[in-house]
Design a protein around this motif. Structure first.
Motif, PDB file in Angstrom:
ATOM      1  N   ASN B  35       0.833  -1.210   0.000  1.00  0.00           N
ATOM      2  CA  ASN B  35       0.000   0.000   0.000  1.00  0.00           C
ATOM      3  C   ASN B  35       0.871   1.264   0.000  1.00  0.00           C
ATOM      4  N   LYS B  38       2.306   1.549  -3.500  1.00  0.00           N
ATOM      5  CA  LYS B  38       1.317   1.930  -4.516  1.00  0.00           C
ATOM      6  C   LYS B  38       0.605   3.237  -4.186  1.00  0.00           C
ATOM      7  N   ARG B  39       0.999   3.872  -3.085  1.00  0.00           N
ATOM      8  CA  ARG B  39       0.336   5.129  -2.718  1.00  0.00           C
ATOM      9  C   ARG B  39       0.460   6.120  -3.862  1.00  0.00           C
ATOM     10  N   PRO B  40      -0.681   6.615  -4.374  1.00  0.00           N
ATOM     11  CA  PRO B  40      -0.591   7.509  -5.537  1.00  0.00           C
ATOM     12  C   PRO B  40       0.144   8.804  -5.204  1.00  0.00           C
ATOM     13  N   VAL B  41       1.080   9.157  -6.066  1.00  0.00           N
ATOM     14  CA  VAL B  41       1.829  10.407  -5.875  1.00  0.00           C
ATOM     15  C   VAL B  41       1.705  11.298  -7.111  1.00  0.00           C
ATOM     16  N   GLY B  42       0.763  10.958  -7.976  1.00  0.00           N
ATOM     17  CA  GLY B  42       0.546  11.788  -9.157  1.00  0.00           C
ATOM     18  C   GLY B  42       1.294  11.268 -10.355  1.00  0.00           C
ATOM     19  N   ASP B  43       0.906  11.772 -11.510  1.00  0.00           N
ATOM     20  CA  ASP B  43       1.572  11.355 -12.747  1.00  0.00           C
ATOM     21  C   ASP B  43       2.908  12.061 -12.925  1.00  0.00           C
ATOM     22  N   ASP B  71       5.651   9.635 -13.985  1.00  0.00           N
ATOM     23  CA  ASP B  71       5.286   8.225 -13.986  1.00  0.00           C
ATOM     24  C   ASP B  71       4.694   7.882 -15.349  1.00  0.00           C
ATOM     25  N   GLU B  76       9.277   4.892 -14.325  1.00  0.00           N
ATOM     26  CA  GLU B  76       9.249   6.207 -13.694  1.00  0.00           C
ATOM     27  C   GLU B  76      10.555   6.914 -14.042  1.00  0.00           C
ATOM     28  N   ASP B  99       9.089  -0.742 -12.809  1.00  0.00           N
ATOM     29  CA  ASP B  99       8.233  -1.469 -11.867  1.00  0.00           C
ATOM     30  C   ASP B  99       8.613  -2.948 -11.798  1.00  0.00           C
ATOM     31  N   LEU B 217      -3.457  14.425  -3.229  1.00  0.00           N
ATOM     32  CA  LEU B 217      -2.408  13.418  -3.015  1.00  0.00           C
ATOM     33  C   LEU B 217      -1.497  13.849  -1.872  1.00  0.00           C
ATOM     34  N   ASN B 244       1.063  16.936 -11.054  1.00  0.00           N
ATOM     35  CA  ASN B 244       0.232  16.785 -12.269  1.00  0.00           C
ATOM     36  C   ASN B 244       0.166  18.074 -13.094  1.00  0.00           C
TER      37      ASN B 244
END
Lengths: 414, 262
Positions: B35, B38-43, B71, B76, B99, B217, B244
């Motif tokens: 988790n 995979k925590r979203p940190v933006g594109d 990303d 990345e 990844d 985020l 973003n």
């Protein structure tokens, strides 16, 4: 002297913000002050060099355009002052194209400390191979166009005015008199290359970086940076003995093609580079050849490995230069083999570095070994103490066996 | 409350408790770390990073970097422009991270004095970044499958309920013998992390000092790494963060490494 004062006055004016505030805000002034002292290790312990340097870099950009100028001054202990501009060029940045024109240093290839495809900017050899990378490389007047397509680049370089290698003066410890049986007469009438449109040099390179390998493919048409010494001998008609020698230095056109690559394998980086030169000249003993020189093609290649063992970084390069269709009368060896080895390790959070870079001339059992200690007293204030040890009796490095030196460099970057 | 109501409540409680227990049982150390990973940190993200290095005598050294991250799905890409101190100015560093488990990053460095971009090995992940207390690996996203994770307990730090996860590297040669991470339950941010050396002794403590929400985020803005053995500290601060903002893919190229920040 007037030039020096003018240079310093201009630099101070700019650094103090004498220029318009708006202009100064978007202009970067960086550079360094450096004291460089070298003492020969032979009996008299003469100063090989005692020099203060002021090196200024001025960069400004505005949208799609920018410029850089890099003036410098060397104050030498013998009273001679050298003031010049290492680079001064302008950039135009378009969507997929960058254009740079003006005096610039251009560096190609993957080799370290060895020029194989890296042949566009000639060298300043007044202190052999000892100066820092930026100082040994001469800026050249050139037009450079880079076209980008993703991670691929097509680069075109046009050098309209030829710049030769800068050689040491006759009173320098780095000067070596060409070997002739009697004192020659020099004819410099062909030494200069004509400055006209058709005499320019042109180079093209395609380079790419990928997730697995980086590579470059290049080709060029250029003047040999080092002049060929054409030798005319006159013999006494009565005695048959050599009566005079006339040496005519002349630069010749070369054509070359080559490439380089680098890739990672495990924890190491493997690098390779090769070039094929067409039209090199070599001295010959064959009395039948014209001017005592033979034209031959040359293959030059390198294989390098960068690796780390116990946090000690190392880099090994194996280099060979091979004369094609070799003639036994040529004075140079058919194959010239050189090895370079770099080893370094950082201590005290990268403020202290121990390093040693060495060249080994396998043909003549000669070498140049360069250990040094580098310490950052504070950020931007660096002290280097090092040795240049030449070993051997002949060849590229052995000929300077008397020039072993201890040196220090104290540098303040701003 | 009458008897019927009490019985209904008891019955409902008895029905819900097993489900809660199942949900609780499903949280494993690996799941927690996944988790976090995979925590979203933006594109994409850009920001100004300042590192202040403080030695045992209290002397500071400062490093300033402008960094861009994007990303692209399985890759990345990251590019950093060194701005301070003066002797490293205009140096740039680019990383392509994958990844795919076990696949090494591709890394390049541009040294303005050499005027060329050099591919470098990512094997130097245990080296300290610019003399700081962060190794290159500490700064990257370590893949969850590189370690064996165990949920030890739950604790509260500064009012934040956290899972405490022990991670032991599968590679016995790895620079740390184990790490302990305190991970916030609601944000999946690792609020604190302890690093233990090869002898099992505490080596470093990472503490997140400040985090904020940008475009929905969670982004870490300030963190501190203390080397407890060498009494050396690195404070890392991220400013002027943009998430973003649509950083172009062509920012992450050799062209930009050479050109620098424009």
């Amino acid at each position: 002297m007037k030039k020096t004062i003018l240079f310093l006055a201009t630099a101070l004016f700019l650094l103090e913000g004498g220029a318009s505030k708006v202009w100064a805000q978007s202009t970067n002034f960086t550079g360094y002050l450096r004291n460089y002292t070298g003492i020969l290790l032979k009996d008299d312990n003469d100063f090989a060099i005692m020099q203060d340097t002021f090196d200024l870099r001025i960069e400004h950009s505005r949208g799609k355009v920018g410029f850089k100028a890099n003036p410098y001054i060397y104050f030498n202990h013998n009273g001679e002052t050298e003031i010049d501009i290492r680079q001064s060029y302008m950039d135009i940045y378009l969507d997929t194209v960058d254009i740079r024109f003006g005096k610039q240093q251009i560096v190609w290839g993957k080799a370290d400390g060895v020029s194989i495809t890296d042949v566009i900017s000639p060298k300043d050899m007044r202190e052999f191979l000892l100066p820092d990378f930026e100082e040994i490389r001469l800026g050249i007047q050139a037009l450079k166009i880079d076209y980008y397509l993703g991670d691929n680049t097509l680069e075109l370089v046009w050098v309209p005015v030829f710049t030769p290698t800068t050689m040491p003066d006759a009173d320098s410890i780095w000067y070596r008199q060409p070997d002739f049986p009697i004192t020659p007469t020099f004819d410099y009438s062909k030494k200069d290359v004509t400055s006209d449109l058709k005499s320019g040099e042109i180079f093209v390179k395609f380079s790419a970086i990928t997730s697995g390998i980086d590579f470059e493919i290049m080709a060029g048409s250029m003047w040999d940076d080092d002049p060929t010494l054409h030798v005319q001998k006159t013999f006494n008609s009565t005695t048959g003995q050599l009566s005079s020698i006339t040496v005519t230095p002349e630069h010749h056109m070369l054509k070359l093609g080559g490439g380089s690559f680098s890739t990672t394998v495990g924890g190491s980086v493997i690098r390779g580079e090769t070039a094929y030169y067409e039209g090199k000249y070599f001295k010959s003993d064959d009395p039948a050849v014209t001017d005592g020189v033979m034209e031959k093609n040359v293959m030059h290649y390198l294989l390098g490995l960068d690796f780390t063992i116990l946090d000690v970084k190392m880099s090994l390069q194996l280099i060979e230069q091979q004369i094609q269709d070799y003639d036994e009368q040529i004075l140079d060896d058919e194959n010239v083999d050189t090895v370079t080895f770099l080893i370094n390790k950082d201590f005290l959070r990268e403020t202290l570095r121990l390093e040693m870079f060495s060249y080994f001339d396998l043909n003549n059992d000669g070498s140049l070994v360069r250990p040094k200690i580098s310490y950052d007293l504070i950020d931007g204030f660096n002290i280097i103490v090092g040795l240049n040890i030449f070993n051997g009796t002949e060849g590229k490095f052995g000929q300077y066996d008397d020039n072993d030196m201890v040196y220090s460099k104290v540098k303040y970057s701003f | 409350m009458n008897v019927l109501k009490k019985r209904v409540l008891l019955a409902m409680t008895l029905m819900v408790v097993p489900f809660l227990a199942v949900a609780q049982a499903e949280i494993t150390g690996l799941k927690v770390i996944e988790n976090v990973y995979k925590r979203p940190v933006g594109d994409d993200m850009l920001g100004d990073l300042t590192m202040t290095l403080t030695n045992s005598r209290g002397e500071d050294r400062v490093r300033k970097i402008k960094q861009f991250t994007k990303d692209l799905g399985a890759i990345e890409k990251k590019i950093m422009f060194f701005q301070y101190p003066a002797d490293v100015r205009n140096t740039s560093f680019m990383t392509w991270g994958y990844d795919e488990a076990g696949r090494d990053d591709d890394q390049w460095i541009y040294l303005p004095a050499l005027k060329k971009v050099k591919r470098i090995s990512s094997d130097s992940k245990s080296n300290y970044f610019m003399g700081s207390d962060f190794t290159y690996d500490d700064l990257g996203d370590r893949h969850p499958t590189d370690d064996v994770h165990k949920l030890l307990r739950e604790e509260t730090i500064a009012g934040n309920p956290c899972y405490v996860v022990e991670s032991i590297p599968k590679d016995e040669e790895y620079m740390y013998s184990r790490t302990l991470t305190w991970i916030m339950k609601d944000t999946w941010i690792g609020l604190k992390k302890e690093f233990y050396d090869e002898d099992g002794d505490l080596l470093k403590i990472l503490t997140v000092k400040k985090y904020e929400k940008f475009s929905g985020l969670w982004i870490i803005l300030q963190s501190q790494m203390v080397n407890t053995q060498k009494k050396h500290t690195t404070n890392m601060e991220l400013k002027n963060v943009k998430i973003n903002s649509g950083i172009a893919t062509n920012k992450f190229t050799v062209r930009m490494m050479k050109r620098g920040i424009r």
